[in-house]
Write a protein that holds these residues in place. Sequence first.
Motif, PDB file in Angstrom:
ATOM      1  N   GLU A 138       0.834  -1.209   0.000  1.00  9.11           N
ATOM      2  CA  GLU A 138       0.000   0.000   0.000  1.00  9.11           C
ATOM      3  C   GLU A 138       0.864   1.252   0.000  1.00  9.11           C
ATOM      4  O   GLU A 138       0.526   2.247  -0.641  1.00  9.11           O
ATOM      5  CB  GLU A 138      -0.959  -0.023   1.205  1.00  9.11           C
TER       6      GLU A 138
ATOM      7  N   ASN B 162       1.779   1.657  -3.457  1.00  4.86           N
ATOM      8  CA  ASN B 162       0.658   2.208  -4.224  1.00  4.86           C
ATOM      9  C   ASN B 162       0.625   3.727  -4.107  1.00  4.86           C
ATOM     10  O   ASN B 162       0.411   4.436  -5.090  1.00  4.86           O
ATOM     11  CB  ASN B 162      -0.666   1.668  -3.663  1.00  4.86           C
TER      12      ASN B 162
ATOM     13  N   MET C  21      -1.410   2.646 -13.901  1.00  4.28           N
ATOM     14  CA  MET C  21      -0.474   1.930 -13.038  1.00  4.28           C
ATOM     15  C   MET C  21      -0.969   0.526 -12.734  1.00  4.28           C
ATOM     16  O   MET C  21      -2.174   0.262 -12.748  1.00  4.28           O
ATOM     17  CB  MET C  21      -0.204   2.698 -11.739  1.00  4.28           C
ATOM     18  N   SER C  22      -0.022  -0.354 -12.480  1.00  5.54           N
ATOM     19  CA  SER C  22      -0.362  -1.760 -12.224  1.00  5.54           C
ATOM     20  C   SER C  22      -0.656  -1.976 -10.743  1.00  5.54           C
ATOM     21  O   SER C  22      -0.385  -1.109  -9.912  1.00  5.54           O
ATOM     22  CB  SER C  22       0.820  -2.647 -12.630  1.00  5.54           C
ATOM     23  N   THR C  23      -1.174  -3.150 -10.433  1.00  8.39           N
ATOM     24  CA  THR C  23      -1.247  -3.564  -9.037  1.00  8.39           C
ATOM     25  C   THR C  23       0.145  -4.079  -8.638  1.00  8.39           C
ATOM     26  O   THR C  23       0.939  -4.444  -9.496  1.00  8.39           O
ATOM     27  CB  THR C  23      -2.297  -4.684  -8.845  1.00  8.39           C
ATOM     28  N   PRO C  24       0.460  -4.085  -7.327  1.00  6.84           N
ATOM     29  CA  PRO C  24       1.807  -4.488  -6.915  1.00  6.84           C
ATOM     30  C   PRO C  24       2.073  -5.975  -7.096  1.00  6.84           C
ATOM     31  O   PRO C  24       1.159  -6.794  -6.971  1.00  6.84           O
ATOM     32  CB  PRO C  24       1.837  -4.133  -5.419  1.00  6.84           C
TER      33      PRO C  24
END
Lengths: 119, 190
Positions: B96, B99, B118-121
């Motif tokens: 997070e 993020n 943007m991508s998810t982590p």
Amino acid sequence: MAKVLVVDDSSTVRNEVSSYLTAQGIAVDTAVDGVDGLAKIQRDSELKLVLCDVNMPNMDGLTMVEKVKQSGKVISIIMLTTESNPNMKQRGKDAGVKGWIVKPFNGDAAITGIKKMIS
Amino acid sequence: MAAKTDKSIEALLQHSFKEMLQLLNKNQAFTTREVKGEFIEEQEFKTIMFTVSSSNFRLVVLLHFLPKSELNAELYDTLKLDPACSTQYYQDFICELGNNFCGVICRVLGAADFSTGMSTPAILANKKSIINLRSVCIDFETHAGGFVDNQVPLCASMCLFFNKGANMELNIPIPAASHEQENLGELEFF
């Protein structure tokens, strides 16, 4: 009692937002992604507001909002996200999103609006 | 590639990394400075990867963090974490944080008229993440370290890849540090 659904793939965010809202006397349920959120929105008639992330695995938040709209379900939705891209906001508006919060969540800055939406 | 582009990416990393650290409990405990990629490879870090994409370029953003077993009481306090939290919770917390880090990057790029996604982590299994990225021809890389006394709980890397045929020149104005946090967390009604 009015209930708020927090949809976020991050347990940190779910915990933080839930703790804040619960301390404000608001009932809270959580969902881990758009698929989970959509299912809970469809079956829980006590939900008055959804706080929803955008970038999530399985189903992103804006797709979830569009599917809620397509289903005919009427519920207030606020996006809670690190995204602030105008195109994304417009997509949210078109799908019926009522508001947008750029993370990090600041309960004191958002609570008046949240209470207004669930009253 | 233009020196202006290198400077822009370096400044973007330093700014967004500092802004991310502002979210932590004792952010004033951190000092940040540019570090070499080799310095990061020497640490016992785990790494989370994000991608920020625009029509001209991609930024692979790496957030390097100490495993939970390496944290001491001072670092738990600085990171605003309960020492009893699970490893899963700790990694989620760092995701997070990442993020929010990428959120700052996207806002700065957005203000410079770059439309981004943007991508998810993704938590990387391989420790040699930077070396692996170099094998796919990074156009430019820069790194930052977040120091608490002599400890380094967090570092960040930004790797720039231009898309084929794109103009390889970037000029990204970086906002004043205090300006970034002003409107975060407020509810904007539609």
